[in-house]
Design a protein around this motif. Structure first.
Motif, PDB file in Angstrom:
ATOM      1  N   TYR A  20     -11.218  11.091  -4.241  1.00 47.31           N
ATOM      2  CA  TYR A  20     -10.069  11.344  -5.090  1.00 47.31           C
ATOM      3  C   TYR A  20      -9.898  12.841  -5.292  1.00 47.31           C
ATOM      4  CZ  TYR A  20     -13.057  12.031  -9.279  1.00 47.31           C
ATOM      5  OH  TYR A  20     -13.983  12.490 -10.190  1.00 47.31           O
ATOM      6  N   LEU A  21      -8.652  13.243  -5.506  1.00 46.69           N
ATOM      7  CA  LEU A  21      -8.306  14.635  -5.744  1.00 46.69           C
ATOM      8  C   LEU A  21      -7.846  14.794  -7.172  1.00 46.69           C
ATOM      9  CD1 LEU A  21      -6.213  15.483  -2.529  1.00 46.69           C
ATOM     10  CD2 LEU A  21      -8.693  15.528  -2.837  1.00 46.69           C
ATOM     11  N   SER A  22      -8.106  15.954  -7.752  1.00 38.30           N
ATOM     12  CA  SER A  22      -7.663  16.217  -9.117  1.00 38.30           C
ATOM     13  C   SER A  22      -7.231  17.665  -9.240  1.00 38.30           C
ATOM     14  CB  SER A  22      -8.771  15.897 -10.126  1.00 38.30           C
ATOM     15  OG  SER A  22      -9.950  16.632  -9.832  1.00 38.30           O
ATOM     16  N   ALA A  23      -6.274  17.898 -10.129  1.00 34.26           N
ATOM     17  CA  ALA A  23      -5.746  19.245 -10.356  1.00 34.26           C
ATOM     18  C   ALA A  23      -5.182  19.310 -11.760  1.00 34.26           C
ATOM     19  CB  ALA A  23      -4.652  19.580  -9.340  1.00 34.26           C
ATOM     20  N   GLY A  24      -5.220  20.508 -12.346  1.00 36.60           N
ATOM     21  CA  GLY A  24      -4.601  20.720 -13.640  1.00 36.60           C
ATOM     22  C   GLY A  24      -5.523  20.416 -14.805  1.00 36.60           C
ATOM     23  N   THR A  25      -4.975  20.621 -15.997  1.00 35.00           N
ATOM     24  CA  THR A  25      -5.727  20.439 -17.229  1.00 35.00           C
ATOM     25  C   THR A  25      -4.822  19.787 -18.263  1.00 35.00           C
ATOM     26  OG1 THR A  25      -6.996  22.448 -16.785  1.00 35.00           O
ATOM     27  CG2 THR A  25      -7.055  21.604 -19.033  1.00 35.00           C
ATOM     28  N   GLY A  26      -5.360  18.787 -18.957  1.00 29.04           N
ATOM     29  CA  GLY A  26      -4.592  18.144 -20.010  1.00 29.04           C
ATOM     30  C   GLY A  26      -4.740  16.641 -19.960  1.00 29.04           C
ATOM     31  N   THR A  27      -3.734  15.928 -20.475  1.00 25.51           N
ATOM     32  CA  THR A  27      -3.767  14.477 -20.490  1.00 25.51           C
ATOM     33  C   THR A  27      -3.710  13.933 -19.059  1.00 25.51           C
ATOM     34  OG1 THR A  27      -1.363  14.421 -20.754  1.00 25.51           O
ATOM     35  CG2 THR A  27      -2.690  14.343 -22.755  1.00 25.51           C
ATOM     36  N   GLY A  28      -4.265  12.763 -18.857  1.00 25.97           N
ATOM     37  CA  GLY A  28      -4.381  12.216 -17.521  1.00 25.97           C
ATOM     38  C   GLY A  28      -3.078  11.659 -16.973  1.00 25.97           C
ATOM     39  N   LEU A  29      -2.880  11.835 -15.683  1.00 27.06           N
ATOM     40  CA  LEU A  29      -1.747  11.260 -14.965  1.00 27.06           C
ATOM     41  C   LEU A  29      -2.252  10.784 -13.613  1.00 27.06           C
ATOM     42  CD1 LEU A  29       1.298  10.671 -14.819  1.00 27.06           C
ATOM     43  CD2 LEU A  29       1.597  12.957 -13.823  1.00 27.06           C
ATOM     44  N   ALA A  30      -2.126   9.480 -13.345  1.00 28.84           N
ATOM     45  CA  ALA A  30      -2.611   8.899 -12.100  1.00 28.84           C
ATOM     46  C   ALA A  30      -1.535   8.974 -11.026  1.00 28.84           C
ATOM     47  CB  ALA A  30      -3.024   7.446 -12.327  1.00 28.84           C
ATOM     48  N   LEU A 257      13.703  18.476  -8.451  1.00 31.97           N
ATOM     49  CA  LEU A 257      14.488  17.674  -9.382  1.00 31.97           C
ATOM     50  C   LEU A 257      13.708  16.436  -9.803  1.00 31.97           C
ATOM     51  CD1 LEU A 257      17.093  16.933 -10.869  1.00 31.97           C
ATOM     52  CD2 LEU A 257      17.937  15.928  -8.726  1.00 31.97           C
ATOM     53  N   TRP A 258      13.084  15.782  -8.831  1.00 30.19           N
ATOM     54  CA  TRP A 258      12.272  14.600  -9.125  1.00 30.19           C
ATOM     55  C   TRP A 258      11.151  14.930 -10.108  1.00 30.19           C
ATOM     56  CZ3 TRP A 258       7.120  13.995  -7.088  1.00 30.19           C
ATOM     57  CH2 TRP A 258       6.542  12.747  -7.362  1.00 30.19           C
ATOM     58  N   ALA A 259      10.435  16.031  -9.884  1.00 25.90           N
ATOM     59  CA  ALA A 259       9.347  16.412 -10.779  1.00 25.90           C
ATOM     60  C   ALA A 259       9.868  16.656 -12.192  1.00 25.90           C
ATOM     61  CB  ALA A 259       8.637  17.651 -10.243  1.00 25.90           C
ATOM     62  N   LEU A 260      11.042  17.265 -12.305  1.00 25.27           N
ATOM     63  CA  LEU A 260      11.641  17.500 -13.616  1.00 25.27           C
ATOM     64  C   LEU A 260      12.005  16.176 -14.287  1.00 25.27           C
ATOM     65  CD1 LEU A 260      12.809  19.382 -15.775  1.00 25.27           C
ATOM     66  CD2 LEU A 260      14.915  19.501 -14.415  1.00 25.27           C
ATOM     67  N   ASP A 261      12.570  15.249 -13.528  1.00 25.70           N
ATOM     68  CA  ASP A 261      12.926  13.948 -14.084  1.00 25.70           C
ATOM     69  C   ASP A 261      11.686  13.178 -14.533  1.00 25.70           C
ATOM     70  OD1 ASP A 261      15.675  14.194 -13.849  1.00 25.70           O
ATOM     71  OD2 ASP A 261      15.758  13.274 -11.845  1.00 25.70           O
ATOM     72  N   VAL A 262      10.614  13.260 -13.749  1.00 24.70           N
ATOM     73  CA  VAL A 262       9.364  12.602 -14.136  1.00 24.70           C
ATOM     74  C   VAL A 262       8.825  13.214 -15.425  1.00 24.70           C
ATOM     75  CG1 VAL A 262       6.960  12.164 -13.485  1.00 24.70           C
ATOM     76  CG2 VAL A 262       8.784  11.917 -11.777  1.00 24.70           C
ATOM     77  N   GLU A 263       8.828  14.544 -15.511  1.00 19.61           N
ATOM     78  CA  GLU A 263       8.343  15.221 -16.712  1.00 19.61           C
ATOM     79  C   GLU A 263       9.154  14.802 -17.937  1.00 19.61           C
ATOM     80  OE1 GLU A 263       7.099  19.750 -17.948  1.00 19.61           O
ATOM     81  OE2 GLU A 263       9.038  19.465 -16.947  1.00 19.61           O
ATOM     82  N   ARG A 264      10.466  14.774 -17.815  1.00 20.98           N
ATOM     83  CA  ARG A 264      11.324  14.381 -18.923  1.00 20.98           C
ATOM     84  C   ARG A 264      11.035  12.953 -19.356  1.00 20.98           C
ATOM     85  NH1 ARG A 264      16.940  16.781 -16.366  1.00 20.98           N
ATOM     86  NH2 ARG A 264      16.801  18.901 -17.232  1.00 20.98           N
ATOM     87  N   PHE A 265      10.845  12.062 -18.393  1.00 27.66           N
ATOM     88  CA  PHE A 265      10.542  10.668 -18.716  1.00 27.66           C
ATOM     89  C   PHE A 265       9.222  10.549 -19.462  1.00 27.66           C
ATOM     90  CE2 PHE A 265       8.195   6.854 -17.394  1.00 27.66           C
ATOM     91  CZ  PHE A 265       8.996   5.863 -17.963  1.00 27.66           C
ATOM     92  N   LEU A 266       8.175  11.181 -18.950  1.00 25.42           N
ATOM     93  CA  LEU A 266       6.855  11.094 -19.576  1.00 25.42           C
ATOM     94  C   LEU A 266       6.888  11.683 -20.973  1.00 25.42           C
ATOM     95  CD1 LEU A 266       4.596  12.119 -16.548  1.00 25.42           C
ATOM     96  CD2 LEU A 266       5.055   9.800 -17.376  1.00 25.42           C
ATOM     97  N   ASP A 267       7.482  12.860 -21.110  1.00 29.56           N
ATOM     98  CA  ASP A 267       7.537  13.513 -22.424  1.00 29.56           C
ATOM     99  C   ASP A 267       8.416  12.719 -23.394  1.00 29.56           C
ATOM    100  OD1 ASP A 267       5.912  15.463 -21.412  1.00 29.56           O
ATOM    101  OD2 ASP A 267       7.482  17.000 -21.223  1.00 29.56           O
ATOM    102  N   GLY A 268       9.509  12.160 -22.866  1.00 26.63           N
ATOM    103  CA  GLY A 268      10.416  11.407 -23.728  1.00 26.63           C
ATOM    104  C   GLY A 268       9.775  10.170 -24.340  1.00 26.63           C
ATOM    105  N   HIS A 269       8.820   9.600 -23.612  1.00 31.60           N
ATOM    106  CA  HIS A 269       8.127   8.411 -24.114  1.00 31.60           C
ATOM    107  C   HIS A 269       6.763   8.751 -24.732  1.00 31.60           C
ATOM    108  CE1 HIS A 269      10.844   5.223 -22.737  1.00 31.60           C
ATOM    109  NE2 HIS A 269      11.130   6.033 -21.719  1.00 31.60           N
ATOM    110  N   GLY A 270       6.418  10.026 -24.733  1.00 33.36           N
ATOM    111  CA  GLY A 270       5.155  10.446 -25.321  1.00 33.36           C
ATOM    112  C   GLY A 270       3.949   9.863 -24.630  1.00 33.36           C
ATOM    113  N   ILE A 271       4.020   9.761 -23.313  1.00 35.07           N
ATOM    114  CA  ILE A 271       2.910   9.165 -22.563  1.00 35.07           C
ATOM    115  C   ILE A 271       2.320  10.165 -21.568  1.00 35.07           C
ATOM    116  CG2 ILE A 271       3.636   6.785 -22.783  1.00 35.07           C
ATOM    117  CD1 ILE A 271       5.030   6.972 -20.106  1.00 35.07           C
TER     118      ILE A 271
END
Length: 271
Positions: A20-30, A257-271
């Protein structure tokens, strides 16, 4: 020019040798990649955008990277490995982002581990194979049997590349790209696309009970757009975003654009 990815580390998980690969710091995202794909290849724009706020973790399927090529490619087995990697990284609950075949893995993770999966992003995904995907798998198998990786590479480029970019390819560049794609395919690519044709989750979509974003590519030539739209129709409360001109593999601009939409979705639902 594409921005460089943040530092990405790798590790092996369990006795079955799943990398498995991992990158970044913070809450988990699979992250669940597509058949014949890879974590960095399928999720580069998302890793670049979210590495400052999230720990992005994705397993490599059997036959990709250092993962055991003899491993189990059933979507529930792949889901178990992905969840285990996130738990090993210290994350008890997390959303899952899937790309193509990885969307089926993401669905399987939500079904198998409802206590851990908090949300889903299903990108160019499916809950069962359609005629187009079965045809892509059959042609891939036939070209692989012919042992001509450049022709297989040319076929995959024709299926994945945005039509505008495909039209701009000169003969020499096209040949070079086809050879590179054919030579660069993971050893397990054919087995992975074959496994994608065995997915059978449509009857269980009504069980999905977490916030879900469905991303449709309107010019997809690997998974029919109607197949991906079905996920939005069958999953209660699912949000659907469609990029009308996008193919199965996004351009750099579409990826951002996709990454921005994903970020907005995750943040909007607090997940």
């Amino acid at each position: 020019m594409t921005d460089l990815l943040p530092p990405v580390s790798s590790a092996l998980l369990g006795t079955g040798r799943t990398e498995y690969l991992s990158a970044g710091t913070g809450t988990g995202l699979a992250l669940a990649h597509g058949a014949g794909g890879d974590v960095e290849l399928n999720f580069g724009p998302l890793i670049r955008r979210l590495a400052g706020s999230r720990r992005l973790v994705g397993t490599r399927y059997p036959g990709t990277g250092a993962s055991d090529p003899a491993g189990d490619l059933d979507v529930f087995a792949l889901a178990d490995s992905l969840v285990a990697a996130l738990v090993r990284e210290g994350h008890e609950r997390f959303p899952v982002v899937g790309s193509s075949f990885g969307s089926a893995v993401a669905l399987a993770a939500a079904l198998r581990h409802p206590e851990r999966v908090t949300g889903l992003v299903l990108t160019v995904g499916f809950s069962e194979p359609d005629a187009q995907l079965r045809t892509v798998a059959a042609v891939w198998e036939a070209l692989a049997a012919a042992e001509d990786p450049a022709v297989l590479g040319a076929y995959l480029i024709s299926m994945l590349t945005h039509p505008r970019l495909l039209a701009e390819l000169g003969a020499e560049e096209h040949g070079a790209q086809a050879a590179a794609v054919g030579a660069g395919l993971p050893v397990g690519g054919l087995l992975q696309i074959t496994a994608a044709t065995r997915v059978d989750l449509t009857g269980r979509l009504g069980e999905i009970a977490v916030p879900t974003l469905v991303v449709v590519a309107g010019a997809d030539r690997v998974v029919l757009p109607a197949t991906t739209r079905l996920l939005g129709e069958r999953i209660a409360g699912a949000e659907v975003v469609e990029y009308p001109g996008a193919g199965h593999a996004f351009t750099e601009d579409e990826g951002r654009l996709w990454a921005l939409d994903v970020e907005r979705f995750l943040d909007g639902h607090g997940i």
